[in-house]
Design a protein around this motif. Structure first.
Motif, PDB file in Angstrom:
ATOM      1  N   ASP A  21       0.875  -1.172   0.000  1.00  0.00           N
ATOM      2  CA  ASP A  21       0.000   0.000   0.000  1.00  0.00           C
ATOM      3  C   ASP A  21       0.911   1.221   0.000  1.00  0.00           C
ATOM      4  N   HIS A  22       0.943   1.920  -1.133  1.00  0.00           N
ATOM      5  CA  HIS A  22       1.826   3.077  -1.250  1.00  0.00           C
ATOM      6  C   HIS A  22       1.273   4.307  -0.544  1.00  0.00           C
ATOM      7  N   GLY A  23       0.023   4.246  -0.132  1.00  0.00           N
ATOM      8  CA  GLY A  23      -0.574   5.395   0.536  1.00  0.00           C
ATOM      9  C   GLY A  23      -0.828   6.567  -0.390  1.00  0.00           C
ATOM     10  N   ARG A  29      -5.691   1.133   0.655  1.00  0.00           N
ATOM     11  CA  ARG A  29      -5.635   0.313   1.866  1.00  0.00           C
ATOM     12  C   ARG A  29      -6.692  -0.780   1.837  1.00  0.00           C
ATOM     13  N   ARG A  50       3.423  -1.206   4.003  1.00  0.00           N
ATOM     14  CA  ARG A  50       3.050   0.190   3.801  1.00  0.00           C
ATOM     15  C   ARG A  50       4.275   1.047   3.543  1.00  0.00           C
ATOM     16  N   TRP A  51       4.149   1.920   2.557  1.00  0.00           N
ATOM     17  CA  TRP A  51       5.161   2.937   2.295  1.00  0.00           C
ATOM     18  C   TRP A  51       4.842   4.114   3.202  1.00  0.00           C
ATOM     19  N   GLU A  52       5.574   4.210   4.283  1.00  0.00           N
ATOM     20  CA  GLU A  52       5.304   5.225   5.294  1.00  0.00           C
ATOM     21  C   GLU A  52       6.036   6.528   4.972  1.00  0.00           C
TER      22      GLU A  52
END
Length: 303
Positions: A21-23, A29, A50-52
């Motif tokens: 999930d690259h956000g 999501r 997740r790419w935070e």
């Protein structure tokens, strides 16, 4: 996932599904979580990655790709996985070749994505590069299994989406997916031949080398074609500075400057990718460059 679930050798391999999930989209999501449910229904372990952090505003797809592979490599390392397998297909390959063609890529770039390469400590495998996207969609439909369509694929803010709109015009001129894939196969064949020639020339010219230094006999490099000299340099830079990101135009400039020095016999020192390339005293050497002053650029354009 469906193909892996049907694979005759599935029982002999531990297979897990990782979704990033690259956000970057509100729905991402929920989509990633749904894929996780599908994975579990098929009997696979599932990792939601997740790419935070704050997202870049430029080169977003390139940086998202870098983040994605970094997350997948970390996940593979954590679970002890030997390989990362992606579902890149023939249409992806054709688009990659066209994208690189528009940017003046070299032979290696025009070969497209490799079916097998490396991603950190794991093998990176793309077993579906010969399958068209329509065949994969048909497989899901025949299995009556839902799938997601990424809206960014049609977002004209991205270069690849803009090129997709040009596909009918290019195909009318003969540059369809099959022509691009044919170009990729021919480029890959030429690339492999050039790599073999460069490897043989490198070994013939090598004086000595270790983890931090390489030295070559200039008389064995002097008359090499520029492309072979370039590949020798590129391979040694990758070996000595694996984290360096050296653009092709800078590598070309370094190879040209070295070739001219070899032809004239004049000593030459160049810095690129944090390495010092030096011709003189009977050898061509490549090793760590001395510390640079703040703000100084490498001779071949690297900051």
């Amino acid at each position: 996932m469906l193909l892996c679930a049907r694979w005759s050798e599935r029982a002999a391999h531990e297979i897990a599904v990782a979704v990033v999930d690259h956000g970057l989209r509100p729905a991402a999501r929920a989509e990633a979580e749904q894929v996780g449910k599908w994975a579990k229904a098929l009997g696979f372990r599932h990792y939601l990655l997740r790419w935070e952090g704050e997202k870049p505003v430029t080169r977003i797809q390139e940086r998202a790709r870098e983040a994605r592979y970094a997350l997948l490599a970390a996940c593979a390392r954590e679970m002890g996985g030997a390989a990362i397998v992606t579902a890149h297909h023939a249409d992806d390959q054709a688009e990659t070749i066209l994208f690189r063609l528009t940017r003046g890529s070299g032979i290696s770039g025009l070969a497209g994505m490799a079916a097998a390469s490396r991603c950190a400590d794991a093998a990176l495998l793309r077993p579906l590069l010969d399958m068209r996207k329509s065949a994969l969609v048909a497989l899901c439909e025949q299995a009556d299994h839902p799938f997601f369509t990424d809206p960014s694929n049609s977002d004209e803010a991205y270069a690849r989406a803009r090129m997709r709109k040009l596909a009918p015009l290019l195909a009318a001129q003969g540059l369809d997916a099959e022509a691009l894939l044919r170009l990729g196969r021919r480029a890959a064949r030429a690339d492999a031949a050039l790599d073999a020639c460069a490897a043989a020339a490198r070994e013939a010219a090598r004086i000595d080398s270790d983890a931090g230094l390489a030295r070559f006999d200039p008389s064995k490099l002097r008359d090499l074609p520029l492309e072979i000299l370039l590949r020798i340099l590129g391979d040694e830079i990758e070996r000595l500075a694996p984290r360096a990101r050296l653009r092709l135009d800078r590598l070309e400039r370094a190879a040209l400057l070295l070739s001219r020095a070899l032809q004239s016999g004049a000593p030459r020192r160049l810095t690129l990718a944090g390495l010092l390339l030096e011709f003189g005293r009977g050898a061509v050497s490549l090793g760590p460059a001395p510390p640079r002053r703040a703000g100084r650029r490498d001779d071949c354009g690297d900051a």
